[in-house]
Design a protein around this motif. Structure first.
Motif, PDB file in Angstrom:
ATOM      1  N   GLY A  69      55.977  85.500  -1.229  1.00 58.68           N
ATOM      2  CA  GLY A  69      55.318  86.556  -0.465  1.00 58.68           C
ATOM      3  C   GLY A  69      53.820  86.442  -0.615  1.00 58.68           C
ATOM      4  N   ALA A  70      53.112  87.216   0.204  1.00 60.60           N
ATOM      5  CA  ALA A  70      51.653  87.191   0.166  1.00 60.60           C
ATOM      6  C   ALA A  70      51.147  87.740  -1.157  1.00 60.60           C
ATOM      7  CB  ALA A  70      51.092  88.016   1.324  1.00 60.60           C
ATOM      8  N   PRO A  71      49.947  87.339  -1.589  1.00 62.57           N
ATOM      9  CA  PRO A  71      49.372  87.912  -2.817  1.00 62.57           C
ATOM     10  C   PRO A  71      49.327  89.435  -2.733  1.00 62.57           C
ATOM     11  CG  PRO A  71      48.051  86.048  -2.068  1.00 62.57           C
ATOM     12  CD  PRO A  71      49.049  86.320  -0.977  1.00 62.57           C
ATOM     13  N   PRO A 239      58.254  91.230   1.903  1.00 64.62           N
ATOM     14  CA  PRO A 239      57.348  91.489   3.029  1.00 64.62           C
ATOM     15  C   PRO A 239      56.196  92.389   2.592  1.00 64.62           C
ATOM     16  CG  PRO A 239      59.257  92.915   3.181  1.00 64.62           C
ATOM     17  CD  PRO A 239      59.491  92.009   1.990  1.00 64.62           C
ATOM     18  N   GLU A 240      55.138  92.397   3.373  1.00 61.05           N
ATOM     19  CA  GLU A 240      54.050  93.328   3.109  1.00 61.05           C
ATOM     20  C   GLU A 240      54.523  94.749   3.429  1.00 61.05           C
ATOM     21  OE1 GLU A 240      50.969  91.709   5.584  1.00 61.05           O
ATOM     22  OE2 GLU A 240      50.059  90.647   3.884  1.00 61.05           O
ATOM     23  N   ASP A 244      54.575 103.681   5.773  1.00 59.25           N
ATOM     24  CA  ASP A 244      55.425 104.647   5.067  1.00 59.25           C
ATOM     25  C   ASP A 244      55.673 104.212   3.627  1.00 59.25           C
ATOM     26  OD1 ASP A 244      55.557 106.166   7.345  1.00 59.25           O
ATOM     27  OD2 ASP A 244      57.525 105.424   7.974  1.00 59.25           O
ATOM     28  N   GLN A 245      55.922 102.910   3.424  1.00 67.18           N
ATOM     29  CA  GLN A 245      56.148 102.424   2.063  1.00 67.18           C
ATOM     30  C   GLN A 245      54.870 102.506   1.239  1.00 67.18           C
ATOM     31  OE1 GLN A 245      57.987  98.573   1.850  1.00 67.18           O
ATOM     32  NE2 GLN A 245      58.104  98.577  -0.378  1.00 67.18           N
ATOM     33  N   ALA A 285      45.767  92.937  -0.812  1.00 72.22           N
ATOM     34  CA  ALA A 285      46.814  93.191  -1.790  1.00 72.22           C
ATOM     35  C   ALA A 285      46.966  94.696  -1.990  1.00 72.22           C
ATOM     36  CB  ALA A 285      46.477  92.516  -3.122  1.00 72.22           C
ATOM     37  N   THR A 286      48.201  95.143  -2.243  1.00 71.24           N
ATOM     38  CA  THR A 286      48.466  96.573  -2.363  1.00 71.24           C
ATOM     39  C   THR A 286      47.650  97.207  -3.474  1.00 71.24           C
ATOM     40  OG1 THR A 286      50.715  96.181  -1.545  1.00 71.24           O
ATOM     41  CG2 THR A 286      50.300  98.282  -2.643  1.00 71.24           C
ATOM     42  N   ASP A 287      47.392  96.474  -4.557  1.00 67.54           N
ATOM     43  CA  ASP A 287      46.626  97.088  -5.639  1.00 67.54           C
ATOM     44  C   ASP A 287      45.191  97.397  -5.206  1.00 67.54           C
ATOM     45  OD1 ASP A 287      45.815  94.465  -5.573  1.00 67.54           O
ATOM     46  OD2 ASP A 287      46.053  94.088  -7.709  1.00 67.54           O
TER      47      ASP A 287
END
Length: 321
Positions: A69-71, A239-240, A244-245, A285-287
């Motif tokens: 998955g993506a970083p 997945p990215e 909602d997530q 990135a989510t972080d």
């Protein structure tokens, strides 16, 4: 918009001195050291039902889980989440780079230290052998449960390393030549393991698992792996996360400050929209989103252009990878 008023700044850049009587603000929960004795740091981790089913398939088959998955999609965090939920103890981590070798992950032998001890008239070879993360995962269990090993970013390795792993992951054993050459009356040796003061018994130089560890292997997809290696893995593509997530992830990470979060929720949603827009342009990135929300809770305005470029900088198209 001023992102930070001068009186709120910790570092002012004017040669002054910070008031030591005022404690520095706490960092986000995921940037605080784990207390001594805490086996696994529990972090909120949210993935879809289909991804959960793939993880469970790998657990039931006791096959390595190859996570791509993506970083920033949570590949490494997945290993810690599984260990926390199943009580598998501290995650053994093998961070792979271009210099990584299979032997380093299995064990280290301090030949010079042993030579010095022999010159002093003693010779406990086991004191100079320490199992690496992979060797420890094979040799130990956690309260009658398998250990969990994270092999992080295997795609950064030398081309031969995935093939070198095949026998060990398939058979669950390896030999330490320095111990295998010992005479019969020294066939039993106790060696150190990684991450604790525990020692394990090695017979005739062979480490053989009592139970296969659960192995999570991450890859950023920078290269393909050999077919023989892939055949032995259960493959999971993360997945990215969608809007909602992302909202659920933010709520989970800031669960201790939900009242404050709700009071600023419209601005948090604006940050999520900004994040998803910029991610589509060059990857985020989510972080990075979590960092922006934390700054918002600290009274800082991450929407200001210079902070947005610093905190929500794309990982591709000119960003720092």
């Amino acid at each position: 918009m001023n992102s930070e008023r001068p009186q709120e700044r910790l570092f002012r850049g004017d040669g002054g001195t910070y008031d030591a009587s005022v404690p520095l603000p706490q960092p986000p929960p995921w940037r605080r050291p784990r207390p001594d004795g805490e086996a696994v740091l529990r972090r909120p981790y949210l993935i879809g039902d289909q991804q959960v089913e793939v993880v469970n398939a790998a657990l039931r088959l006791r096959r390595p889980l190859l996570v791509t998955g993506a970083p920033g999609t949570g590949k490494s965090s997945l290993a810690h989440a599984v260990a926390a939920e199943l009580g598998l103890g501290p995650v053994l981590v093998w961070p792979v780079n271009t210099r990584a070798t299979l032997t380093d992950a299995l064990y280290r032998y301090d030949a010079i230290g042993r030579l010095r001890e022999r010159q002093d008239g003693t010779d406990d070879i086991g004191s100079f052998v320490r199992l690496g993360p992979l060797g420890t995962a094979l040799a130990t269990r956690h309260e009658n449960q398998p250990r969990l090993l994270l092999i992080d970013e295997l795609d950064k390795s030398d081309l031969d390393l995935p093939n070198d792993l095949l026998f060990v992951l398939e058979e669950g054993e390896f030999t330490i030549p320095e111990l295998a050459r010992l005479p019969e009356d020294q066939a039993e040796v106790f060696v150190h393991v990684q991450g604790s003061q525990e020692k394990v018994r090695v017979q005739h130089g062979t480490v053989r698992c009592q139970e296969f560890p659960f192995v999570v292997i991450t890859s950023n997809g920078e290269r393909e792996f050999p077919a023989a290696f892939l055949r032995r893995c259960v493959r999971l593509e993360l997945p990215e996360p969608g809007p909602d997530q992302l909202e659920g992830i933010v709520r989970a990470h800031f669960s201790q400050d939900l009242h404050q979060l709700e009071a600023q929720w419209s601005r948090v949603q604006d940050l999520i929209r900004t994040f998803t827009d910029r991610r589509s342009l060059g990857g985020l990135a989510t972080d990075q989103l979590l960092h922006a929300v934390h700054l918002l809770q600290q009274g800082i305005h991450p929407e200001a252009e210079h902070l947005r470029e610093a905190v929500l900088r794309e990982l591709r198209n000119g960003g720092v990878r």
